[in-house]
Every structure is written in C-alpha cells, then in structure tokens.
Design an enzyme around this catalytic site. Structure first.
Site, PDB file in Angstrom:
ATOM      1  N   ARG A  69      51.621  22.409  44.674  1.00 16.50           N
ATOM      2  CA  ARG A  69      52.981  22.343  44.130  1.00 16.50           C
ATOM      3  C   ARG A  69      53.017  22.754  42.660  1.00 16.50           C
ATOM      4  O   ARG A  69      53.942  23.433  42.209  1.00 16.50           O
ATOM      5  CB  ARG A  69      53.533  20.920  44.315  1.00 16.50           C
ATOM      6  CG  ARG A  69      55.027  20.799  44.080  1.00 16.50           C
ATOM      7  CD  ARG A  69      55.547  19.409  44.414  1.00 16.50           C
ATOM      8  NE  ARG A  69      55.217  18.987  45.750  1.00 16.50           N
ATOM      9  CZ  ARG A  69      55.855  19.393  46.852  1.00 16.50           C
ATOM     10  NH1 ARG A  69      56.879  20.216  46.750  1.00 16.50           N
ATOM     11  NH2 ARG A  69      55.479  18.973  48.035  1.00 16.50           N
ATOM     12  N   ILE A  96      60.353  20.933  46.502  1.00 13.42           N
ATOM     13  CA  ILE A  96      60.479  20.079  45.312  1.00 13.42           C
ATOM     14  C   ILE A  96      59.679  20.731  44.195  1.00 13.42           C
ATOM     15  O   ILE A  96      58.502  21.071  44.373  1.00 13.42           O
ATOM     16  CB  ILE A  96      59.926  18.670  45.605  1.00 13.42           C
ATOM     17  CG1 ILE A  96      60.776  17.997  46.687  1.00 13.42           C
ATOM     18  CG2 ILE A  96      59.876  17.826  44.340  1.00 13.42           C
ATOM     19  CD1 ILE A  96      60.110  16.781  47.308  1.00 13.42           C
ATOM     20  N   LEU A  97      60.321  20.911  43.054  1.00 16.80           N
ATOM     21  CA  LEU A  97      59.651  21.558  41.928  1.00 16.80           C
ATOM     22  C   LEU A  97      58.912  20.522  41.095  1.00 16.80           C
ATOM     23  O   LEU A  97      59.475  19.482  40.729  1.00 16.80           O
ATOM     24  CB  LEU A  97      60.673  22.308  41.072  1.00 16.80           C
ATOM     25  CG  LEU A  97      61.388  23.459  41.796  1.00 16.80           C
ATOM     26  CD1 LEU A  97      62.485  24.039  40.922  1.00 16.80           C
ATOM     27  CD2 LEU A  97      60.394  24.530  42.221  1.00 16.80           C
ATOM     28  N   ASN A 115      71.432  21.131  40.796  1.00 15.70           N
ATOM     29  CA  ASN A 115      71.275  20.988  42.241  1.00 15.70           C
ATOM     30  C   ASN A 115      72.534  20.359  42.817  1.00 15.70           C
ATOM     31  O   ASN A 115      73.230  19.603  42.131  1.00 15.70           O
ATOM     32  CB  ASN A 115      70.068  20.090  42.547  1.00 15.70           C
ATOM     33  CG  ASN A 115      69.785  20.005  44.040  1.00 15.70           C
ATOM     34  OD1 ASN A 115      69.916  20.990  44.767  1.00 15.70           O
ATOM     35  ND2 ASN A 115      69.418  18.830  44.517  1.00 15.70           N
ATOM     36  N   THR A 116      72.819  20.691  44.077  1.00 20.41           N
ATOM     37  CA  THR A 116      73.869  19.970  44.796  1.00 20.41           C
ATOM     38  C   THR A 116      73.214  19.211  45.938  1.00 20.41           C
ATOM     39  O   THR A 116      72.327  19.734  46.619  1.00 20.41           O
ATOM     40  CB  THR A 116      74.981  20.909  45.320  1.00 20.41           C
ATOM     41  OG1 THR A 116      75.935  20.131  46.058  1.00 20.41           O
ATOM     42  CG2 THR A 116      74.448  22.012  46.212  1.00 20.41           C
ATOM     43  N   HIS A 117      73.640  17.970  46.097  1.00 20.66           N
ATOM     44  CA  HIS A 117      73.028  17.100  47.107  1.00 20.66           C
ATOM     45  C   HIS A 117      74.132  16.499  47.979  1.00 20.66           C
ATOM     46  O   HIS A 117      75.148  16.032  47.455  1.00 20.66           O
ATOM     47  CB  HIS A 117      72.243  15.980  46.401  1.00 20.66           C
ATOM     48  CG  HIS A 117      71.593  15.048  47.370  1.00 20.66           C
ATOM     49  ND1 HIS A 117      70.432  15.373  48.038  1.00 20.66           N
ATOM     50  CD2 HIS A 117      71.956  13.816  47.807  1.00 20.66           C
ATOM     51  CE1 HIS A 117      70.110  14.374  48.836  1.00 20.66           C
ATOM     52  NE2 HIS A 117      71.012  13.423  48.717  1.00 20.66           N
ATOM     53  N   ASP A 153      66.229  14.181  43.411  1.00 21.93           N
ATOM     54  CA  ASP A 153      67.626  13.715  43.419  1.00 21.93           C
ATOM     55  C   ASP A 153      67.876  12.584  42.420  1.00 21.93           C
ATOM     56  O   ASP A 153      68.697  11.681  42.674  1.00 21.93           O
ATOM     57  CB  ASP A 153      68.023  13.267  44.846  1.00 21.93           C
ATOM     58  CG  ASP A 153      67.891  14.392  45.850  1.00 21.93           C
ATOM     59  OD1 ASP A 153      68.090  15.558  45.462  1.00 21.93           O
ATOM     60  OD2 ASP A 153      67.561  14.117  47.025  1.00 21.93           O
TER      61      ASP A 153
HETATM   62  C1  GRF Z   1      73.858  21.780  51.072  1.00 20.55           C
HETATM   63  O1  GRF Z   1      74.459  20.715  51.785  1.00 20.55           O
HETATM   64  C2  GRF Z   1      73.134  21.251  49.868  1.00 20.55           C
HETATM   65  O2  GRF Z   1      73.703  20.102  49.314  1.00 20.55           O
HETATM   66  C3  GRF Z   1      71.793  20.897  50.459  1.00 20.55           C
HETATM   67  O3  GRF Z   1      71.515  21.967  51.327  1.00 20.55           O
HETATM   68  C4  GRF Z   1      72.756  22.455  51.856  1.00 20.55           C
HETATM   69  C5  GRF Z   1      72.710  23.960  51.717  1.00 20.55           C
HETATM   70  O4  GRF Z   1      73.561  24.596  52.642  1.00 20.55           O
HETATM   71  N1  GRF Z   1      70.819  20.711  49.415  1.00 20.55           N
HETATM   72  P1  GRF Z   1      73.550  26.184  52.868  1.00 20.55           P
HETATM   73  O5  GRF Z   1      72.135  26.606  53.210  1.00 20.55           O
HETATM   74  O6  GRF Z   1      73.997  26.827  51.593  1.00 20.55           O
HETATM   75  O7  GRF Z   1      74.512  26.403  53.982  1.00 20.55           O
END
Ligand code: GRF
Length: 208
Positions: A69, A96-97, A115-117, A153
């Site tokens: 990693r 994971i970075l 990041n979006t979670h 996260d």
């Molecule tokens: C998203 O729900 C994001 O929050 C999560 O991975 C998903 C990515 O979706 N980390 P896509 O590959 O862009 O459709």
C-alpha cells in the site's frame, strides 16, 4: 486549480462531475473500469495505476501475498503530481491511500483530497455503508463529502445530505437513491472547494 478524479467502478459520479463542467484534467484508476472509458470518451487523460503491480514481498498471516500500500500510494501521488494535479477527488475509488500518498512531495496532497461516502458519517464508515445502514434499520441515511486522510472515512467533513430509507429498499435501490443525490451534491461541493483553494492561492500570491 487542476483536478484529478480517482475511480474504480461504474463512474456515474465522474460522469456527473463532467456534466457540471468541473475542470477535470486527469482520471486515474486502480483497475480497468467503466470510469476510464468515460474519461477516454470525454478526451480526458487517464492513468491506470494497477494494484496488481504492487504485490508486497512475503505473505500475510493467512499465507496470501500482501499489497504494498505504501509503495502504491507513493507511486500514485508521483504520477498525479507529474501530470500537474493540484486537487484530487475520489469518486468510488477502491484503494485506501496510505500516508505516503499525502506525505509525497512535502505533503502536496494533504488537505487536497476529497471523497464522497454513501452514509451520514460518522455512521457506517467502510466498504458496506449502504448494507450496514439497511441492517441497522435506520429510517434515514445519506452521503458525506469529506477530506480524505489515511484513516478510512474519518477526515474533516465538508457537507452532508440526508436520504430517506424507504420500505422495501434493497442495497441497490438505496445506493442508487443516495448516488442520485451525490451526483448533484459532490460536484457542487468540489466546485466550492476549488473556488476556496483558488482564492487562497491569490492571497498567497500564486497563480490560480
Ligand atoms: C458512490 O456511492 C460513492 O459514495 C462511493 O462509491 C460510489 C461510486 O459510484 N464511494 P459510481 O462508481 O460513480 O457509480
């Protein structure tokens, strides 16, 4: 500010970013995936930094070859920086970075990775956020945009939006409802972040 996006999957969030005219100059992936094709079709430069090229020497407790990693993270940072990326947005990136990513080049990417979670953090961190929310029986979950740090996260949150859990939801249906929100919410949050970074640069006397 030059924005790189990291993907591993279907890339629907990346597609939404491109639809919002974010200045995406590079798309990176850790495996072959639809996200790379989307970038290719949009004539955006791509890099594939495959995990398989970073096998650790030795084996783990269960006899499996490990993943280097640190080496991977360092190489990815080097390649993004080589392409000129200032800010990195993860959009469904499956690796994971390690801290070596953030530390690379005197900390070039510290405070510069978003990041979006798919949950309302700190609830349901990790890979199975949507499944875990369903299993917990919550009536509401959502999405969180946060700064990425080496801990998964756990970085400072920038914005959150709630999404209802409906009767009869399965993981795919709920995730799609969350992603529908993410496709609006994440690009808008990134745009505001880039604007703020640009203003800081002006204050520091650097080119925007
Ligand atoms: C998203 O729900 C994001 O929050 C999560 O991975 C998903 C990515 O979706 N980390 P896509 O590959 O862009 O459709």
């Amino acid at each position: 500010m030059r924005l790189a996006v990291l993907v591993s999957g279907t890339g629907s969030i990346l597609e939404a970013m491109l639809g919002r005219d974010l200045p995406v100059m590079l798309v990176g992936a850790d495996r072959a995936c639809r996200g790379l094709s989307i970038a290719h079709d949009a004539s955006i430069e791509t890099i594939l930094v495959g995990r398989d090229d970073w096998v650790a020497s030795g084996t783990d407790a269960s006899g499996r070859r490990g993943f280097d990693r640190d080496g991977y993270s360092c190489d990815l940072a080097r390649r993004l920086a080589g392409a000129g990326a200032d800010v990195v947005a993860m959009a469904g990136f499956g690796t994971i970075l390690a801290d070596s990513f953030f530390a690379w080049g005197s900390g070039r990417y510290r405070g510069r990775v978003l990041n979006t979670h798919p949950s309302l953090l700190p609830a349901f961190p990790g890979w199975h956020a949507v499944r875990d929310a369903l299993a917990a029986g919550v009536s509401e979950t959502g999405c969180t945009v946060h700064m990425a740090i080496p801990e998964v996260d756990a970085g400072p949150m920038l914005a959150q939006q709630a999404v209802p859990v409906l009767d009869g939801d399965d993981e795919a249906a709920l995730h799609e409802r969350i992603k529908t929100v993410e496709r609006e919410f994440y690009p808008a949050t990134i745009a505001a972040f880039l604007e703020r970074c640009g203003q800081e640069r002006i204050l520091e006397g650097q080119p925007r």
